[in-house]
Design an enzyme around this catalytic site. Sequence first.
Site, PDB file in Angstrom:
ATOM      1  N   ASN A  85      27.887  -7.572  66.158  1.00 16.45           N
ATOM      2  CA  ASN A  85      26.703  -8.219  65.560  1.00 16.45           C
ATOM      3  C   ASN A  85      25.847  -7.289  64.702  1.00 16.45           C
ATOM      4  O   ASN A  85      25.005  -7.749  63.923  1.00 16.45           O
ATOM      5  CB  ASN A  85      25.823  -8.872  66.637  1.00 16.45           C
ATOM      6  CG  ASN A  85      26.401 -10.150  67.230  1.00 16.45           C
ATOM      7  OD1 ASN A  85      26.217 -10.434  68.413  1.00 16.45           O
ATOM      8  ND2 ASN A  85      27.109 -10.939  66.426  1.00 16.45           N
ATOM      9  N   ARG A 135      36.750 -19.187  71.513  1.00 13.31           N
ATOM     10  CA  ARG A 135      37.285 -17.822  71.469  1.00 13.31           C
ATOM     11  C   ARG A 135      36.391 -16.933  72.323  1.00 13.31           C
ATOM     12  O   ARG A 135      35.283 -17.313  72.698  1.00 13.31           O
ATOM     13  CB  ARG A 135      37.339 -17.307  70.029  1.00 13.31           C
ATOM     14  CG  ARG A 135      36.017 -17.363  69.273  1.00 13.31           C
ATOM     15  CD  ARG A 135      36.114 -16.730  67.884  1.00 13.31           C
ATOM     16  NE  ARG A 135      34.920 -16.985  67.101  1.00 13.31           N
ATOM     17  CZ  ARG A 135      34.798 -17.940  66.163  1.00 13.31           C
ATOM     18  NH1 ARG A 135      35.831 -18.713  65.897  1.00 13.31           N
ATOM     19  NH2 ARG A 135      33.671 -18.109  65.513  1.00 13.31           N
ATOM     20  N   ASP A 152      26.110 -19.088  72.215  1.00 14.02           N
ATOM     21  CA  ASP A 152      26.402 -19.200  70.786  1.00 14.02           C
ATOM     22  C   ASP A 152      25.810 -20.487  70.196  1.00 14.02           C
ATOM     23  O   ASP A 152      25.682 -21.497  70.897  1.00 14.02           O
ATOM     24  CB  ASP A 152      27.926 -19.168  70.573  1.00 14.02           C
ATOM     25  CG  ASP A 152      28.299 -18.787  69.151  1.00 14.02           C
ATOM     26  OD1 ASP A 152      27.410 -18.370  68.370  1.00 14.02           O
ATOM     27  OD2 ASP A 152      29.490 -18.910  68.814  1.00 14.02           O
ATOM     28  N   HIS A 208      17.125 -18.263  67.456  1.00 16.76           N
ATOM     29  CA  HIS A 208      17.224 -17.248  68.518  1.00 16.76           C
ATOM     30  C   HIS A 208      16.048 -17.375  69.487  1.00 16.76           C
ATOM     31  O   HIS A 208      16.210 -17.220  70.697  1.00 16.76           O
ATOM     32  CB  HIS A 208      17.261 -15.847  67.899  1.00 16.76           C
ATOM     33  CG  HIS A 208      18.474 -15.584  67.054  1.00 16.76           C
ATOM     34  ND1 HIS A 208      19.746 -15.892  67.469  1.00 16.76           N
ATOM     35  CD2 HIS A 208      18.613 -15.060  65.803  1.00 16.76           C
ATOM     36  CE1 HIS A 208      20.613 -15.543  66.518  1.00 16.76           C
ATOM     37  NE2 HIS A 208      19.952 -15.062  65.493  1.00 16.76           N
ATOM     38  N   ARG A 213      25.290  -7.962  60.922  1.00 18.80           N
ATOM     39  CA  ARG A 213      24.436  -9.056  60.404  1.00 18.80           C
ATOM     40  C   ARG A 213      23.314  -8.488  59.524  1.00 18.80           C
ATOM     41  O   ARG A 213      23.001  -7.293  59.602  1.00 18.80           O
ATOM     42  CB  ARG A 213      23.842  -9.847  61.578  1.00 18.80           C
ATOM     43  CG  ARG A 213      24.927 -10.602  62.342  1.00 18.80           C
ATOM     44  CD  ARG A 213      24.349 -11.598  63.297  1.00 18.80           C
ATOM     45  NE  ARG A 213      25.416 -12.310  63.972  1.00 18.80           N
ATOM     46  CZ  ARG A 213      25.268 -13.453  64.609  1.00 18.80           C
ATOM     47  NH1 ARG A 213      24.079 -14.020  64.675  1.00 18.80           N
ATOM     48  NH2 ARG A 213      26.293 -14.035  65.195  1.00 18.80           N
TER      49      ARG A 213
HETATM   50  C1  IPE Z   1      29.373 -13.868  70.115  1.00 22.52           C
HETATM   51  O1  IPE Z   1      28.900 -14.753  69.172  1.00 22.52           O
HETATM   52  C2  IPE Z   1      28.308 -12.864  70.464  1.00 22.52           C
HETATM   53  C3  IPE Z   1      27.128 -13.404  71.117  1.00 22.52           C
HETATM   54  C4  IPE Z   1      26.939 -14.621  71.507  1.00 22.52           C
HETATM   55  C5  IPE Z   1      26.085 -12.445  71.373  1.00 22.52           C
HETATM   56  P1  IPE Z   1      29.200 -14.564  67.613  1.00 22.52           P
HETATM   57  O2  IPE Z   1      28.564 -15.708  66.932  1.00 22.52           O
HETATM   58  O3  IPE Z   1      28.814 -13.204  67.182  1.00 22.52           O
HETATM   59  O4  IPE Z   1      30.793 -14.674  67.570  1.00 22.52           O
HETATM   60  P2  IPE Z   1      31.779 -14.990  66.354  1.00 22.52           P
HETATM   61  O5  IPE Z   1      31.446 -14.021  65.268  1.00 22.52           O
HETATM   62  O6  IPE Z   1      31.539 -16.413  65.924  1.00 22.52           O
HETATM   63  O7  IPE Z   1      33.152 -14.820  66.921  1.00 22.52           O
HETATM   64  C1  IPE Z   2      24.346 -16.550  69.058  1.00 19.77           C
HETATM   65  O1  IPE Z   2      24.011 -17.421  68.050  1.00 19.77           O
HETATM   66  C2  IPE Z   2      23.383 -15.414  69.173  1.00 19.77           C
HETATM   67  C3  IPE Z   2      23.903 -14.109  68.717  1.00 19.77           C
HETATM   68  C4  IPE Z   2      25.128 -13.867  68.332  1.00 19.77           C
HETATM   69  C5  IPE Z   2      22.960 -13.011  68.696  1.00 19.77           C
HETATM   70  P1  IPE Z   2      24.508 -17.205  66.554  1.00 19.77           P
HETATM   71  O2  IPE Z   2      23.499 -16.408  65.835  1.00 19.77           O
HETATM   72  O3  IPE Z   2      25.885 -16.612  66.551  1.00 19.77           O
HETATM   73  O4  IPE Z   2      24.544 -18.699  66.021  1.00 19.77           O
HETATM   74  P2  IPE Z   2      25.606 -19.351  65.047  1.00 19.77           P
HETATM   75  O5  IPE Z   2      26.970 -19.084  65.608  1.00 19.77           O
HETATM   76  O6  IPE Z   2      25.411 -18.682  63.728  1.00 19.77           O
HETATM   77  O7  IPE Z   2      25.263 -20.795  65.041  1.00 19.77           O
HETATM   78 MG    MG Z   3      27.721 -17.433  66.544  1.00 22.92          MG
END
Ligand code: IPE
Ligand code: IPE
Ligand code: MG
Length: 238
Positions: free
Chosen positions: A65, A191, A17, A34, A68
Amino acid sequence: MTSPAPDGPRHVAIIMDGNGRWARERGLPRLRGHEAGAESISAALRACRDLGIRYLTLYAFSVENWVRPKAEVAGLMALLRRFLRAREEELHANRTRLRAIGRLDDLPAPARGELQRVMDSTAHFTDRHLVLALSYGGRAEIADAARRIAERVKAGALDPAAVDEAAVAANLYAPDIPDPDLMIRTSGEVRLSNFLLWQLSYAEFHFTPTLWPDFREADLAAAVAEYRRRHRRFGDIG
Ligand code: IPE
Ligand code: IPE
Ligand code: MG
């Protein structure tokens, strides 16, 4: 290369994350975060090899996800294909089998096809396992297992009295893979976000503020060192 530690962990699971925040801090588009995060996967694989960790599960895309923005989802799916193509040789060189868990039928056909191709080309390796959680949700996995069990009961192949923990575990996406010993989440969020709800029931948790694109071998080694200082009781005393 150091020898495998007898005390594990055998299996590490990571919630990767913080890619978006890493990019925002630099004034870059989220997709660049990413892309940078994909580099950290190689570092994690190297660390696992050096630390004697045989199973690495990475939360790459959750079933949640999909909400998004379309462009981010499309960018992530394209990145998945590029990643698989670019890392295939490395997986072979390190005798690593690629697996995937999740509702894989949700993936766009090109990504699904590339995934299947690399899973097939690495299927004979047994030394190390890289498991990608894609369109993965812990509740979805348990619901899918419950449905499969119900179908077997309906078909007369399974007695409802025989539905125990082992029967549930046997119907998860990858029943042959041992439960993770250590779960790491980067980016300071504390979490589970629907990750491996069944399999993490007795895992040790490690939360770090480091954003995933900044995560390197030393970070994984530090998490493992902390894990090795912990005392796992599994309900016993001592
Ligand atoms: C969890 O991260 C899923 C992945 C890392 C692929 P998210 O960024 O989607 O989680 P939340 O929404 O903050 O809980
Ligand atoms: C985790 O990084 C990757 C995926 C969930 C695909 P995020 O895209 O959730 O990054 P933040 O949480 O917005 O920084
Ligand atoms: Mg995230």
